[in-house]
Enzyme design. Structure first.
Site, PDB file in Angstrom:
ATOM      1  N   LYS A 105     -14.850  -0.907 -14.300  1.00 30.41           N
ATOM      2  CA  LYS A 105     -13.553  -0.258 -14.034  1.00 30.41           C
ATOM      3  C   LYS A 105     -13.262   0.731 -15.145  1.00 30.41           C
ATOM      4  CE  LYS A 105     -10.055  -0.495 -11.041  1.00 30.41           C
ATOM      5  NZ  LYS A 105     -10.071  -0.900  -9.634  1.00 30.41           N
ATOM      6  N   GLY A 217       4.761  -0.908  -2.988  1.00 30.62           N
ATOM      7  CA  GLY A 217       3.740   0.065  -3.382  1.00 30.62           C
ATOM      8  C   GLY A 217       3.270   0.834  -2.168  1.00 30.62           C
ATOM      9  N   TYR A 218       3.861   2.012  -1.949  1.00 26.25           N
ATOM     10  CA  TYR A 218       3.568   2.756  -0.724  1.00 26.25           C
ATOM     11  C   TYR A 218       2.629   3.922  -1.033  1.00 26.25           C
ATOM     12  CZ  TYR A 218       4.759   3.902   4.136  1.00 26.25           C
ATOM     13  OH  TYR A 218       4.715   4.117   5.495  1.00 26.25           O
TER      14      TYR A 218
HETATM   15  P1  NAD Z   1      -1.802   4.766  -5.262  1.00 27.89           P
HETATM   16  O1  NAD Z   1      -1.695   5.537  -6.511  1.00 27.89           O
HETATM   17  O2  NAD Z   1      -2.213   5.500  -4.021  1.00 27.89           O
HETATM   18  O3  NAD Z   1      -0.412   4.024  -4.940  1.00 27.89           O
HETATM   19  C1  NAD Z   1       0.269   3.204  -5.829  1.00 27.89           C
HETATM   20  C2  NAD Z   1       1.695   3.100  -5.326  1.00 27.89           C
HETATM   21  O4  NAD Z   1       2.375   2.106  -6.076  1.00 27.89           O
HETATM   22  C3  NAD Z   1       2.498   4.394  -5.448  1.00 27.89           C
HETATM   23  O5  NAD Z   1       3.188   4.632  -4.230  1.00 27.89           O
HETATM   24  C4  NAD Z   1       3.508   4.060  -6.563  1.00 27.89           C
HETATM   25  O6  NAD Z   1       4.721   4.768  -6.422  1.00 27.89           O
HETATM   26  C5  NAD Z   1       3.694   2.583  -6.343  1.00 27.89           C
HETATM   27  N1  NAD Z   1       4.271   1.892  -7.485  1.00 27.89           N
HETATM   28  C6  NAD Z   1       4.007   2.030  -8.805  1.00 27.89           C
HETATM   29  N2  NAD Z   1       4.813   1.209  -9.527  1.00 27.89           N
HETATM   30  C7  NAD Z   1       5.589   0.541  -8.636  1.00 27.89           C
HETATM   31  C8  NAD Z   1       6.615  -0.431  -8.749  1.00 27.89           C
HETATM   32  N3  NAD Z   1       6.987  -0.890  -9.927  1.00 27.89           N
HETATM   33  N4  NAD Z   1       7.214  -0.889  -7.606  1.00 27.89           N
HETATM   34  C9  NAD Z   1       6.833  -0.431  -6.400  1.00 27.89           C
HETATM   35  N5  NAD Z   1       5.858   0.495  -6.235  1.00 27.89           N
HETATM   36  C10 NAD Z   1       5.252   0.977  -7.332  1.00 27.89           C
HETATM   37  O7  NAD Z   1      -2.777   3.551  -5.574  1.00 27.89           O
HETATM   38  P2  NAD Z   1      -3.648   2.690  -4.566  1.00 27.89           P
HETATM   39  O8  NAD Z   1      -5.022   3.246  -4.583  1.00 27.89           O
HETATM   40  O9  NAD Z   1      -2.920   2.504  -3.297  1.00 27.89           O
HETATM   41  O10 NAD Z   1      -3.720   1.316  -5.377  1.00 27.89           O
HETATM   42  C11 NAD Z   1      -2.670   0.350  -5.285  1.00 27.89           C
HETATM   43  C12 NAD Z   1      -3.207  -1.011  -5.664  1.00 27.89           C
HETATM   44  O11 NAD Z   1      -4.301  -1.311  -4.803  1.00 27.89           O
HETATM   45  C13 NAD Z   1      -3.769  -1.102  -7.088  1.00 27.89           C
HETATM   46  O12 NAD Z   1      -3.555  -2.385  -7.608  1.00 27.89           O
HETATM   47  C14 NAD Z   1      -5.249  -0.860  -6.890  1.00 27.89           C
HETATM   48  O13 NAD Z   1      -6.024  -1.390  -7.962  1.00 27.89           O
HETATM   49  C15 NAD Z   1      -5.444  -1.598  -5.587  1.00 27.89           C
HETATM   50  N6  NAD Z   1      -6.648  -1.209  -4.863  1.00 27.89           N
HETATM   51  C16 NAD Z   1      -6.832   0.056  -4.398  1.00 27.89           C
HETATM   52  C17 NAD Z   1      -8.009   0.372  -3.737  1.00 27.89           C
HETATM   53  C18 NAD Z   1      -8.261   1.753  -3.165  1.00 27.89           C
HETATM   54  O14 NAD Z   1      -9.302   1.940  -2.512  1.00 27.89           O
HETATM   55  N7  NAD Z   1      -7.379   2.702  -3.340  1.00 27.89           N
HETATM   56  C19 NAD Z   1      -8.998  -0.593  -3.540  1.00 27.89           C
HETATM   57  C20 NAD Z   1      -8.759  -1.894  -4.009  1.00 27.89           C
HETATM   58  C21 NAD Z   1      -7.579  -2.174  -4.669  1.00 27.89           C
END
Ligand code: NAD
Length: 415
Positions: A105, A217-218
């Site tokens: 990571k 988390g949108y």
């Molecule tokens: P992203 O950047 O697209 O979205 C993150 C979202 O979380 C944003 O909308 C942000 O405004 C919101 N956020 C941040 N702080 C917040 C809070 N305190 N309360 C509510 N919302 C909040 O990121 P993502 O890729 O969707 O990743 C989100 C989670 O999913 C992370 O934990 C990431 O490690 C995990 N994840 C993502 C993937 C992927 O393929 N993108 C794969 C596995 C896991």
């Protein structure tokens, strides 16, 4: 936010699974340490001519099953321990989804929204240059995570290939289709979660019944979950992002909410719902809670207030071990991150295979292969859970650690 550092969370999760594995302690000890962690400083030239020094990390946790694999996160609170924890969770996740990968990571401590596009590009290229000697298609393959996008992957790949002097599309995944991305990667994390949720609902006798959910988390994972989960009868009634949330017990319209988020930059203030806090989203009277933002949001301070009977962890590390135990006592099922969000890395693996073979799969093929793999993982984990009468996270760790340790044992300890 949890008071526990995320790496301590990982250590506790390993300890909670270890008693159900009949393995030598030395392998548990090895799993508890990342193999190597690179720390870099990136001198970033800002648009006003000044230079800001930005810190970044790339952690290699374990590579017994194959090259290190895992995303890169841009966030103002990123620290070494968080990157180490995320890399360790990737080792467990890749073993869970039966991928030929270990766990890695990366992260940069920066608030990306404060940068111009030019600054973001220079910083991304600086990071890719800094870690270039640490990675490659058979060494370490990064991908997107919080606030990193296909555009960022393009800058990473372009920098790496220019430094090396050859084309190597599979050294990054989550790329745009134009430069070797895969169909089905965009919604893969949420889609994988949907397949796993569907299987859990079937076993719980809830499949096909009308269910309500909230999403904390949108972003990529969370918004695609809203779009997809209606397919399996789940109505999303609340959603939040870093600026606040919106709630409507009758349901939120996906297309309308996305349009609002694109124009205003947030789901808060959405006219189709009432303005609520992230805490209200976590504690709403729903069947399913979907944390899809950052670590430690469900912790010992608020777990008892969660009303959902299922917590589907699309985020990494959203539930602390204390909260996991409290939710279990309350009869809630926590579908752990390392299974629930493993669709992202699984389709990244499909992208890696396509890049290496020069093949290009249809979206239907990607969906079918993802469904088959995660359904199998769910079935095996569910069986372990029932056999030992343990939490789903423990069962998932038992199976994944067993696979990694078996590979370590065959390889032996050398020199
Ligand atoms: P992203 O950047 O697209 O979205 C993150 C979202 O979380 C944003 O909308 C942000 O405004 C919101 N956020 C941040 N702080 C917040 C809070 N305190 N309360 C509510 N919302 C909040 O990121 P993502 O890729 O969707 O990743 C989100 C989670 O999913 C992370 O934990 C990431 O490690 C995990 N994840 C993502 C993937 C992927 O393929 N993108 C794969 C596995 C896991």
């Amino acid at each position: 936010m949890s008071k526990m550092n995320p790496y301590e969370m990982f250590l506790k999760q390993v300890d909670e699974a270890a008693p159900f594995l009949n393995v030598e302690q030395e392998f548990i000890d090895i799993l508890k340490e990342p193999k190597e962690v690179l720390e870099i400083s990136i001198p970033l030239r800002l648009d006003d001519g000044s230079v800001k020094v930005v810190k970044g990390w790339r952690s290699h946790h374990n590579n017994a099953l194959g090259p290190y694999k895992g995303g890169v996160r841009y966030h103002a609170n990123v620290c070494k321990e968080e990157v180490m924890a995320l890399s360790a969770w990737m080792s467990i996740k890749c073993a869970t989804a039966m991928l030929p990968y270990g766990g890695g990571k990366g992260g940069i401590r920066i608030a990306p929204r404060e940068l111009s596009t030019g600054e973001l590009e220079r910083m991304s290229r600086g990071f890719a240059l800094g870690i270039s000697r640490f990675m490659g298609t058979d060494i370490d393959i990064p991908a997107p995570d919080v606030y990193t996008t296909p555009q960022v992957m393009s800058w990473f790949l372009d920098t790496y290939e220019k430094v090396k002097g050859w084309s190597e599309p599979s050294c990054y995944t989550g790329k745009p289709l134009e430069i070797g991305g895969s169909l089905g990667r965009g919604d893969a994390t949420a889609r994988g979660g949907m397949y796993v949720l569907r299987e859990a609902l079937k076993d719980m006798g809830l499949f096909g019944k009308p269910l309500k959910a909230t999403i904390q988390g949108y972003g990529n994972a969370g918004s695609f979950a809203h779009a997809l989960y209606e397919e399996i009868g789940v109505t999303v009634v609340g959603a939040s992002d870093s600026k606040g949330g919106t709630y409507n017990p009758k349901g939120l319209n996906y297309a309308d909410l996305m349009k609002h988020k694109k124009t205003s930059g947030t789901v808060a203030d959405y006219p189709g719902g009432d303005k609520v806090t992230t805490d209200e989203i976590l504690q709403a009277p729903v069947d399913i809670l979907i944390p899809a933002a950052l670590e430690g949001v469900v912790n010992e301070g608020n777990a008892a207030k969660v009303k959902a009977k299922i917590v589907l962890e699309l985020a990494n590390g959203p539930t602390t071990p204390e909260a996991d135990a409290i939710l279990h006592e309350m009869g809630a099922l926590v579908i752990p991150d390392v299974l629930a969000n493993s669709g992202g890395v699984t389709v990244s693996c499909f992208e890696w295979i396509q890049g290496r073979t020069g093949d290009f799969w249809s979206e239907k093929t990607v969906h079918e292969k993802l469904d088959e793999r995660l359904t199998q993982a769910f079935t095996e984990i569910w069986k372990i859970k029932k056999e030992h009468n343990i939490r789903m996270r423990q069962a998932t760790y038992v199976r994944a650690m067993g696979r990694i340790i078996s590979a370590m044992r065959f390889r032996g300890i050398w020199p």
